[in-house]
Every structure is written in C-alpha cells, then in structure tokens.
Design a protein around this motif. Structure first.
Motif, PDB file in Angstrom:
ATOM      1  N   ASP A 395       0.676  -1.112   0.060  1.00 50.61           N
ATOM      2  CA  ASP A 395       0.179  -0.080  -0.225  1.00 50.61           C
ATOM      3  C   ASP A 395       0.886   1.185   0.000  1.00 50.61           C
ATOM      4  OD1 ASP A 395      -2.375  -1.516   0.346  1.00 50.61           O
ATOM      5  OD2 ASP A 395      -2.040  -1.784   2.357  1.00 50.61           O
ATOM      6  N   ASN A 396       0.197   2.284  -0.178  1.00 57.77           N
ATOM      7  CA  ASN A 396       0.898   3.584   0.021  1.00 57.77           C
ATOM      8  C   ASN A 396       1.602   3.820   1.211  1.00 57.77           C
ATOM      9  OD1 ASN A 396      -0.202   4.417  -2.533  1.00 57.77           O
ATOM     10  ND2 ASN A 396      -1.981   5.279  -1.696  1.00 57.77           N
ATOM     11  N   ASN A 397       2.976   4.299   1.134  1.00 59.43           N
ATOM     12  CA  ASN A 397       3.786   4.722   2.161  1.00 59.43           C
ATOM     13  C   ASN A 397       4.312   3.349   2.903  1.00 59.43           C
ATOM     14  OD1 ASN A 397       3.264   7.446   1.895  1.00 59.43           O
ATOM     15  ND2 ASN A 397       1.221   7.403   3.074  1.00 59.43           N
ATOM     16  N   GLU A 398       4.239   2.330   2.286  1.00 53.27           N
ATOM     17  CA  GLU A 398       4.907   0.952   2.956  1.00 53.27           C
ATOM     18  C   GLU A 398       6.113   0.732   2.396  1.00 53.27           C
ATOM     19  OE1 GLU A 398       0.832  -1.430   4.439  1.00 53.27           O
ATOM     20  OE2 GLU A 398       1.952  -2.328   2.700  1.00 53.27           O
ATOM     21  N   LEU A 399       6.633   1.284   1.417  1.00 52.55           N
ATOM     22  CA  LEU A 399       7.873   1.091   0.760  1.00 52.55           C
ATOM     23  C   LEU A 399       8.573   2.108   1.338  1.00 52.55           C
ATOM     24  CD1 LEU A 399       7.129   0.108  -2.837  1.00 52.55           C
ATOM     25  CD2 LEU A 399       7.654  -1.408  -0.913  1.00 52.55           C
ATOM     26  N   ILE A 400       9.741   1.814   1.930  1.00 47.33           N
ATOM     27  CA  ILE A 400      10.894   2.872   2.438  1.00 47.33           C
ATOM     28  C   ILE A 400      12.140   2.626   1.898  1.00 47.33           C
ATOM     29  CG2 ILE A 400       9.202   3.348   4.447  1.00 47.33           C
ATOM     30  CD1 ILE A 400      11.147   1.392   6.064  1.00 47.33           C
TER      31      ILE A 400
END
Length: 469
Positions: A395-400
């Motif tokens: 989901d959004n903002n789950e890849l860092i």
C-alpha cells in the motif's frame, strides 16, 4: 578456464578416479574366484586382494598422493552441503531438480520408466541388476543437480523402453492368437483381439502426444535462441537481443585485450572470448576467493569498492540491469536479481575482508540470507517493505528506503543507467545519482524504447574507473 587442461599422472590418484580402480580390483577378484574350485582358496584370494586394496589406499592417503573429493562432487552426493557454499548454490545448473523440470524434460515417459524398473525387479539376473543400479543412481544424481539430467538420458531410455515393451507384450500376444469359437452356450468370455488393438493404440497415442505433438521437443530446443542472442533474459524474446552483442562489439573495438573489466562471473566467458578483454572471474567459478571479492566490490560503497578494484588494477566495471516499460527493475535476468548472491558469497569471507582492512567489523555483513535482506532491502535492493496493516499487499507509504542498499556500488551503477534511459526515452532530466569514482563509458540499450522483447529493456552498462591521484 578456456585453456585445454593438461592432466598429469597424479590425476589417476584423485578420489574421483580411485573408485574405478577399486571396481577393477573387484572384477579381478570375481574372475579369480571362478577359477578357484575350493572354498579355502577363494577365501584366501579374497582376503589377499582386499588387503592389497585397503593397504594401497591407506598408504597413498598417508603419503598425500590421494587428493580429497572436490566440493562440487561432494555437493552432488550430498546436496545439503550446498547450503554451506552460496557460490555453488547460486549457479542455476547446480540446483536440485524439481518434479516439474523432470516432467518437462522426460514427459509421460517417466511413468514408463517406473514400469520398466518394476519389470526389471521381477527378474533379477545380472543384466537386469546392472540396469537397475544404473537407472537408480542416474536418477539420484539427476535429481541432485539439474545439469546432470543429461546423464540420466541413457538409463531412462533403456528402462522406459523396457516398460513399454513389458506393457505391450501381453496385448501383442493376444493379437497373434487365433480366434476361439466355443461350442458351449455359457462358455466364459475372454478378451478379444479388438481390445488388445485399442490398448496398443492408446499407448501409441500417449507417446505421440507427449513427444511429437504439437511439435517434437528436439525442434523446440533447436529453434530456442542461444543465451547471448536471448540477451541472458529469463524469458524468450520474439527477436534477437542486440544489447549484449553491441556491448561486446564496443569492448572488442575500443579496449585492449589486457584491459581488466570487473563484472559478475555470469558474463566472464562473453567478455573474455567475444569482448576480448580480461575479466576477474568467469563461468567456471573456480576461484571462489576472487568471486567473493567481486561480490564485495558490488555490495560495498564506492570508497570501499575502489580499494578492492585497485588491488586488481581494474580499469572498467560492468553491470547488467533489466527494467520494464516504466523504468522499474524487472528482475528478468539482470544484476538486480543477483545482488543477494553477491552479498551472501562475499559475506562468506566476512573475517578475511575485515582482517585485510577492506571494511570494518561493524559494517561487514554475513552470508545469512535474512540478515542480508534486512540490511540491504527486504523488498528489493535499496527498498524495504513494511506491511503496516498486515494485509499482505503493498500500500501507499509502505515502501521505504534502505540506505545501506542505496549506497552500495551496484545500486548506484544500475540506478544511474536507469536514469540515463529515462533521459533518452522519456525526456527526463539528467541522472541525479552522483558517481564518485565511476564515469559512463558506454551503455547498450539506451535506444530501446521499451516496446521490444515483451516490454523488457536490458541495459548493459560499462563504466570507467577514475582512481583519485
């Protein structure tokens, strides 16, 4: 690896050859026992021969003439030893054969192979026992290492033929029998010849549909592209891939044969033979220490990598990356899918690299797969995935960002090439990735608009190494 090996007489004393001498001794013992009539004489001859064999083997071992079994031979006998060697495990041809690969290569004939074994076990004479041992040992080694499947072919063909013959024999016998006309009104029925013909036709159709239709497998293999014309991609492109051919043509025309190019070992033969340059490792994977150093070069930062490259006086470094139409890593055979092996193989040399001063103890990684992903990126190189809502979907903002992965030399070299492709094909800005000691020499694939090869863009990237004065 490209030179013809020169075998000395010492090769006859290696552990791979000595078992042949032992078998020869046993054959001599069997021949002697046939010509000795008394039991006492046979016992004396057997004891003497065994004593000579054991004594000779022990003496040669103590004197150091008999060498140990090489790691690759041990890994075939015991596949579990490959877990201790990431280098052996990283070679696709060294993988354990899956059932799917066996069925793909052997087809429905594997069932007839099992039937052939059954018929052989039913009449265990010397000939059948030999074929049983040949078949079972060949099957074991073919399952242990996928590249050895070709050694299984002769035994498979023999036993599959025995199985087919054993199944067809009773039906053929029924076809040859004359028709029986019973005079009794309530006589017991028997299987007619028409049923035998149906059974034979069914077996024939099974074999035909497996090996001849829709196209004989030998024709499919003949028309399959060679590795280099397939661009080392993990898919079959509809047209020959020119990127690797163009890169090798460029190195052959612009670099000297003594120019040292650092690349992953997968491309060693191509660069040496077709590109006419000197590489640090090739597909023979003989020098494991050097391959560990190459893996360290790619996974460390630029400053650490430069110290290792200086050790070999390397002048250029090459990476291969595949991306999709949008410029994302495609994992279609490029180094973006091989970095975990680079990290694990170099991590095997943790103590050596630290003691030699190439990296500090705190910064150096190990060969543990999970710890490597935790350090460099658990989603892909340079990216972590944190599943905050535990739904198993990105989901959004789950890849860092994984800073350690993004500071690795191979990540920066691949990312720079991707940005150059976006600049050429998508009208993007110049690359934002700053290379400290590497300068673009030639990137093959910048002219690919992303519509060829099934939407995969292979980029073969060569960088010149600029050592600080």
């Amino acid at each position: 690896a490209i030179n013809v090996p020169k075998l000395s007489p010492a090769y006859l004393l290696t552990s791979a050859i000595m078992p042949v001498a032992v078998v020869f001794g046993l054959l001599c013992l069997a021949e002697i026992s046939r010509n000795i009539t008394t039991i006492r004489g046979k016992a004396i001859a057997a004891a003497a021969l065994i004593l000579v064999l054991v004594g000779s083997f022990t003496a040669l071992s103590i004197m150091g003439y008999i060498q140990g079994i090489a790691g690759k031979f041990i890994s075939v006998i015991n596949p579990f030893t490959r877990e201790a060697s990431p280098l052996i495990e990283s070679v696709a041809e060294h993988r354990v054969s899956a059932w799917g690969s066996l069925y793909y290569d052997l087809g429905i004939g594997i069932l007839f192979f099992a039937v052939g074994l059954f018929f052989m076990f039913r009449s265990p004479n010397n000939r059948n026992i030999f074929i049983i041992i040949l078949g079972l040992t060949s099957l074991y080694f073919a399952c242990s290492m996928v590249r050895l499947l070709i050694l299984f072919a002769p035994a498979f063909s023999l036993l599959a033929a025995v199985g087919i013959n054993g199944l067809l024999k009773p039906f053929v016998a029924l076809l040859k029998e004359p028709p029986k006309i019973s005079k009794r009104k309530y006589a017991m029925g028997y299987v007619g010849r028409e049923f035998s013909g149906v059974a034979i036709f069914l077996i024939f159709m099974i074999l035909m549909t497996s090996y001849a239709f829709p196209m004989p497998k030998v024709y499919r293999q003949a028309y399959a592209p060679t590795t280099i014309s397939g661009g080392s991609l993990s898919l079959v492109p509809e047209t020959p891939v020119q990127e690797w051919v163009n890169m090798l043509k460029w190195t052959r025309e612009n670099l000297a044969a003594t120019t040292v190019v650092c690349s992953w070992w997968d491309y060693g033969y191509w660069l040496t033979i077709l590109g006419n340059v000197t590489t640090l490792a090739d597909n023979a994977t003989i020098n494991s220490t050097q391959i560990e150093n190459i893996g360290f070069t790619f996974m460390s930062n630029e400053t650490q990598a430069l110290r290792m490259l200086k050790l070999y006086n390397a002048e250029y470094i090459l990476v291969f990356v595949t991306i999709d139409y949008n410029g994302n890593f495609a994992n279609a055979g490029g180094d973006e899918g091989k970095w975990t092996w680079m990290a694990r193989i170099s991590g095997k040399a943790h103590d050596r690299l630290v003691s030699q001063g190439f990296i500090s103890e705190e910064e150096m990684w190990t060969d543990d797969f999970e710890k490597v992903r935790e350090l460099f990126g658990n989603y892909t190189l340079g990216t972590h995935w944190v599943d905050n809502d535990k739904d198993g979907q990105i989901d959004n903002n789950e890849l860092i960002s994984a800073s350690r992965g993004q500071s690795s030399t191979i990540y920066k070299l691949m990312t720079y090439a991707v940005e150059r492709w976006k600049q050429e094909q998508r009208g993007g800005v110049p690359p934002t990735t700053k290379l400290l000691y590497f300068e673009e020499a030639y990137i093959a694939g910048l002219d690919n608009d992303g519509y060829k090869y099934g939407g995969i863009v292979p980029l073969v990237c060569l960088y010149k190494i600029n050592y600080p004065s």
